[in-house]
Design a protein around this motif. Structure first.
Motif, PDB file in Angstrom:
ATOM      1  N   SER A 158      27.512  40.732  44.454  1.00  0.00           N
ATOM      2  CA  SER A 158      28.616  41.381  45.177  1.00  0.00           C
ATOM      3  C   SER A 158      29.643  40.366  45.649  1.00  0.00           C
ATOM      4  CB  SER A 158      28.074  42.194  46.359  1.00  0.00           C
ATOM      5  OG  SER A 158      27.379  41.362  47.270  1.00  0.00           O
ATOM      6  N   THR A 159      29.184  39.159  46.004  1.00  0.00           N
ATOM      7  CA  THR A 159      30.112  38.102  46.412  1.00  0.00           C
ATOM      8  C   THR A 159      31.014  37.707  45.249  1.00  0.00           C
ATOM      9  OG1 THR A 159      28.572  37.245  48.077  1.00  0.00           O
ATOM     10  CG2 THR A 159      30.279  35.737  47.289  1.00  0.00           C
ATOM     11  N   ILE A 160      30.416  37.490  44.079  1.00  0.00           N
ATOM     12  CA  ILE A 160      31.202  37.097  42.905  1.00  0.00           C
ATOM     13  C   ILE A 160      32.221  38.181  42.541  1.00  0.00           C
ATOM     14  CG2 ILE A 160      31.077  36.646  40.414  1.00  0.00           C
ATOM     15  CD1 ILE A 160      28.359  35.282  40.944  1.00  0.00           C
ATOM     16  N   VAL A 161      31.774  39.428  42.512  1.00  0.00           N
ATOM     17  CA  VAL A 161      32.678  40.529  42.150  1.00  0.00           C
ATOM     18  C   VAL A 161      33.808  40.654  43.165  1.00  0.00           C
ATOM     19  CG1 VAL A 161      32.852  43.036  41.882  1.00  0.00           C
ATOM     20  CG2 VAL A 161      30.945  41.803  40.832  1.00  0.00           C
ATOM     21  N   SER A 162      33.481  40.556  44.440  1.00  0.00           N
ATOM     22  CA  SER A 162      34.498  40.683  45.485  1.00  0.00           C
ATOM     23  C   SER A 162      35.563  39.587  45.358  1.00  0.00           C
ATOM     24  CB  SER A 162      33.842  40.612  46.865  1.00  0.00           C
ATOM     25  OG  SER A 162      34.805  40.625  47.891  1.00  0.00           O
ATOM     26  N   VAL A 163      35.122  38.345  45.178  1.00  0.00           N
ATOM     27  CA  VAL A 163      36.076  37.233  45.055  1.00  0.00           C
ATOM     28  C   VAL A 163      36.918  37.390  43.788  1.00  0.00           C
ATOM     29  CG1 VAL A 163      36.312  34.733  44.775  1.00  0.00           C
ATOM     30  CG2 VAL A 163      34.641  35.648  46.407  1.00  0.00           C
ATOM     31  N   TYR A 164      36.284  37.779  42.692  1.00  0.00           N
ATOM     32  CA  TYR A 164      37.031  37.941  41.438  1.00  0.00           C
ATOM     33  C   TYR A 164      38.076  39.051  41.558  1.00  0.00           C
ATOM     34  CZ  TYR A 164      38.121  38.562  36.512  1.00  0.00           C
ATOM     35  OH  TYR A 164      38.794  38.667  35.313  1.00  0.00           O
ATOM     36  N   PHE A 165      37.730  40.137  42.210  1.00  0.00           N
ATOM     37  CA  PHE A 165      38.700  41.208  42.440  1.00  0.00           C
ATOM     38  C   PHE A 165      39.890  40.691  43.238  1.00  0.00           C
ATOM     39  CE2 PHE A 165      36.560  45.607  41.899  1.00  0.00           C
ATOM     40  CZ  PHE A 165      35.980  45.210  40.713  1.00  0.00           C
ATOM     41  N   SER A 166      39.600  39.975  44.325  1.00  0.00           N
ATOM     42  CA  SER A 166      40.672  39.458  45.180  1.00  0.00           C
ATOM     43  C   SER A 166      41.598  38.527  44.409  1.00  0.00           C
ATOM     44  CB  SER A 166      40.071  38.718  46.382  1.00  0.00           C
ATOM     45  OG  SER A 166      39.353  39.598  47.214  1.00  0.00           O
ATOM     46  N   GLU A 167      40.995  37.690  43.560  1.00  0.00           N
ATOM     47  CA  GLU A 167      41.783  36.736  42.780  1.00  0.00           C
ATOM     48  C   GLU A 167      42.678  37.420  41.755  1.00  0.00           C
ATOM     49  OE1 GLU A 167      41.624  32.898  42.690  1.00  0.00           O
ATOM     50  OE2 GLU A 167      41.422  33.771  44.698  1.00  0.00           O
ATOM     51  N   ASN A 168      42.352  38.669  41.436  1.00  0.00           N
ATOM     52  CA  ASN A 168      43.105  39.380  40.410  1.00  0.00           C
ATOM     53  C   ASN A 168      43.828  40.614  40.949  1.00  0.00           C
ATOM     54  OD1 ASN A 168      42.429  38.168  37.499  1.00  0.00           O
ATOM     55  ND2 ASN A 168      40.611  37.982  38.795  1.00  0.00           N
ATOM     56  N   GLY A 169      44.217  40.522  42.207  1.00  0.00           N
ATOM     57  CA  GLY A 169      45.125  41.510  42.774  1.00  0.00           C
ATOM     58  C   GLY A 169      44.503  42.787  43.285  1.00  0.00           C
ATOM     59  N   VAL A 170      43.152  42.876  43.316  1.00  0.00           N
ATOM     60  CA  VAL A 170      42.504  44.080  43.854  1.00  0.00           C
ATOM     61  C   VAL A 170      41.942  43.724  45.231  1.00  0.00           C
ATOM     62  CG1 VAL A 170      40.707  45.810  43.532  1.00  0.00           C
ATOM     63  CG2 VAL A 170      41.978  44.954  41.549  1.00  0.00           C
ATOM     64  N   PHE A 197      36.409  31.831  36.657  1.00  0.00           N
ATOM     65  CA  PHE A 197      37.372  31.115  37.485  1.00  0.00           C
ATOM     66  C   PHE A 197      37.830  29.842  36.781  1.00  0.00           C
ATOM     67  CE2 PHE A 197      34.747  33.712  40.228  1.00  0.00           C
ATOM     68  CZ  PHE A 197      35.700  34.369  41.006  1.00  0.00           C
ATOM     69  N   SER A 198      39.046  29.476  37.023  1.00  0.00           N
ATOM     70  CA  SER A 198      39.689  28.420  36.241  1.00  0.00           C
ATOM     71  C   SER A 198      39.194  27.021  36.584  1.00  0.00           C
ATOM     72  CB  SER A 198      41.207  28.477  36.446  1.00  0.00           C
ATOM     73  OG  SER A 198      41.525  28.366  37.830  1.00  0.00           O
ATOM     74  N   SER A 199      38.653  26.835  37.771  1.00  0.00           N
ATOM     75  CA  SER A 199      38.292  25.482  38.193  1.00  0.00           C
ATOM     76  C   SER A 199      37.027  25.501  39.047  1.00  0.00           C
ATOM     77  CB  SER A 199      39.431  24.852  38.997  1.00  0.00           C
ATOM     78  OG  SER A 199      39.015  23.644  39.600  1.00  0.00           O
ATOM     79  N   THR A 200      36.185  24.490  38.876  1.00  0.00           N
ATOM     80  CA  THR A 200      34.971  24.382  39.694  1.00  0.00           C
ATOM     81  C   THR A 200      35.292  24.023  41.144  1.00  0.00           C
ATOM     82  OG1 THR A 200      34.696  22.076  38.991  1.00  0.00           O
ATOM     83  CG2 THR A 200      33.482  23.746  37.753  1.00  0.00           C
ATOM     84  N   SER A 201      36.541  23.708  41.409  1.00  0.00           N
ATOM     85  CA  SER A 201      36.938  23.442  42.800  1.00  0.00           C
ATOM     86  C   SER A 201      37.225  24.738  43.561  1.00  0.00           C
ATOM     87  CB  SER A 201      38.179  22.545  42.834  1.00  0.00           C
ATOM     88  OG  SER A 201      39.283  23.185  42.204  1.00  0.00           O
ATOM     89  N   HIS A 202      37.191  25.877  42.866  1.00  0.00           N
ATOM     90  CA  HIS A 202      37.428  27.164  43.521  1.00  0.00           C
ATOM     91  C   HIS A 202      36.374  27.381  44.609  1.00  0.00           C
ATOM     92  CE1 HIS A 202      37.893  31.479  44.138  1.00  0.00           C
ATOM     93  NE2 HIS A 202      39.046  31.405  43.478  1.00  0.00           N
ATOM     94  N   TYR A 203      36.777  27.981  45.716  1.00  0.00           N
ATOM     95  CA  TYR A 203      35.873  28.125  46.860  1.00  0.00           C
ATOM     96  C   TYR A 203      34.645  28.981  46.570  1.00  0.00           C
ATOM     97  CZ  TYR A 203      37.656  32.844  47.918  1.00  0.00           C
ATOM     98  OH  TYR A 203      37.992  34.172  47.869  1.00  0.00           O
TER      99      TYR A 203
END
Length: 418
Positions: free
Chosen positions: A125-137, A79-85
């Motif tokens: 699973s939380t990390i993967v789910s958020v990363y998917f959402s951030e990248n259009g999945v 993720f690009s910033s440590t301020s990401h939720y």
């Protein structure tokens, strides 16, 4: 509906998480349940937290920080910033874990183990789910503990299939992508977290497949598929293109590490094919486990189990080892949670090769000595060859200290003291 399962190696760092996203995009699958294991060696790291917690000699602060820093590094790279939720989510999960450790009153190791170690899957699973959402999945994160209901046999819980079927039918959307955790369940009385046994994420995938009548299950691994031997221990391994359910169950029973022993039964009941494929080379076909020929190609399977214990018993008065004696032994093996991998008996002796994965050897031996003469060897290796030929057996046994050999029409087993 299809089920994909990704193990720890497939999400061990940021690059691998990115690869999982790329792989799912390449497959163009739209309706998926994605089962995620803990990242890398997180389960082992959480076991260190547990060790510190129960020893009383060390604070858990350092071992917890090791787990936190590992995941924090992955977030920094994703993720690009440590301020990401997502960073807040990670902090909240760790605060929850710390709260449990601070307030827990139970001395039941198995119970505490399941509550602590489960956080590996929750985080991954939380990390993967958020990363998917951030990248259009687009996806839905699902807490598997709301679906898979079990008994309270912590560390090796049994599934309540009726309750689990009801929960999955209600909570899982058969359209779109659902991301959930492997390995975990919850006992149905108090909803405390349970685990399905080490490597139980494969089993989780099979449970969802069975309850959803899925088209297939794919286990994505860092090997090309099911090999005829573990390449860490054997040279010149070969890939199986196809394995029948029956043969795969035999291999799992004897300890083949690619497929979890519990995984195959629910899939066989509904004839749901299981694919074992490489996340490193996702276009390769891998191995299909399903109906059809026993093995393709028909070559021997070599299975190795280390850190075994060979226990040899005889009656104190040299009387025959009969059904009642052997029955008593098996009751004790069950009570002390020993997985039996080989049995051999004669008129006055009885031998078993077991896994001491719950560290119950000493109390078991003490109990056995009440009625039997007991000898044992620790740290032995059990070799199993399916569809063997004599030349292979001879080569394997050469210059080795063989404590026990057992042979049937299709299988030979050797217990060796290295």
């Amino acid at each position: 509906m299809k089920i994909f399962k990704f193990g720890g190696a497939s999400t061990k760092d940021a690059d691998n998480v990115k690869n999982v996203l790329s792989l799912i995009s390449q497959t163009s699958e739209k309706d998926l349940v994605v089962v995620i294991s803990a990242m890398g060696k997180t389960t082992n790291a959480l076991e260190e937290v547990l060790k510190d917690y129960f020893s009383g000699e060390k604070e858990t602060k350092h071992s917890l920080k090791v787990v936190y820093d590992f995941h924090y590094k992955i977030l920094i790279d994703l993720f690009s910033s440590t301020s990401h939720y997502v960073f807040g989510k990670l902090n909240s999960i760790f605060e929850e874990l710390k709260y449990f450790l601070d307030t827990n009153k139970s001395k039941n190791h198995a119970f505490v183990y399941d509550q602590v170690v489960s956080y590996g899957e929750i985080i991954s699973s939380t990390i993967v789910s958020v990363y998917f959402s951030e990248n259009g999945v687009k996806n839905t994160w699902l807490d598997v503990r709301q679906c898979i209901k079990t008994d309270a046999n912590y560390q090796d819980a049994s599934v309540d299939w009726e309750k689990t079927q009801q929960k999955i039918s209600v909570r899982v959307n058969t359209k779109g992508i659902t991301i959930t955790q492997g390995f975990l369940g919850a006992e149905h009385t108090n909803n405390f977290t349970t685990t399905l046994g080490r490597e139980g994420s494969d089993y989780t995938a099979a449970i969802f497949a069975y309850c959803l009548n899925a088209e297939s299950v794919t286990i994505w691994k860092d090997v090309p598929g099911v090999l005829n031997a573990d390449p860490r221990f054997f040279n010149h391994t070969q890939l199986y293109n196809h394995i029948s359910y029956r043969e795969a169950i035999e291999l799992a029973f004897y300890g083949a590490s690619v497929i979890h022993p519990k995984t195959l039964q629910p899939l066989q009941r509904k004839e749901i094919p299981l694919y074992v494929r490489s996340f490193i080379n996702p276009t390769a076909p891998g191995t299909c486990v399903g109906k059809g020929v026993s093995l393709d190609p028909m070559v021997s399977s070599f299975i190795l189990k280390t850190n075994q214990v060979l226990i040899s018993l005889s009656s104190l008065d040299f009387s025959f080892m009969m059904e009642n004696n052997i029955g008593d032994v098996f009751k004790l093996l069950h009570e002390y949670r020993m997985k039996v991998n080989l049995i051999q008996n004669s008129a006055i002796s009885f031998s078993v090769c077991v896994d001491n994965k719950f560290d119950n050897l000493e109390p078991l031996l003490s109990k056995l000595r009440e009625n039997f003469s007991v000898k044992w060897n620790e740290n032995v290796t059990l070799y199993t060859i399916r569809h063997f030929n004599p030349t292979e057996v001879k080569a394997l046994a050469e210059n080795k200290n063989i404590l026990l050999k057992q042979e049937s029409k299709e299988t030979v087993q050797l217990v060796i003291k290295e």
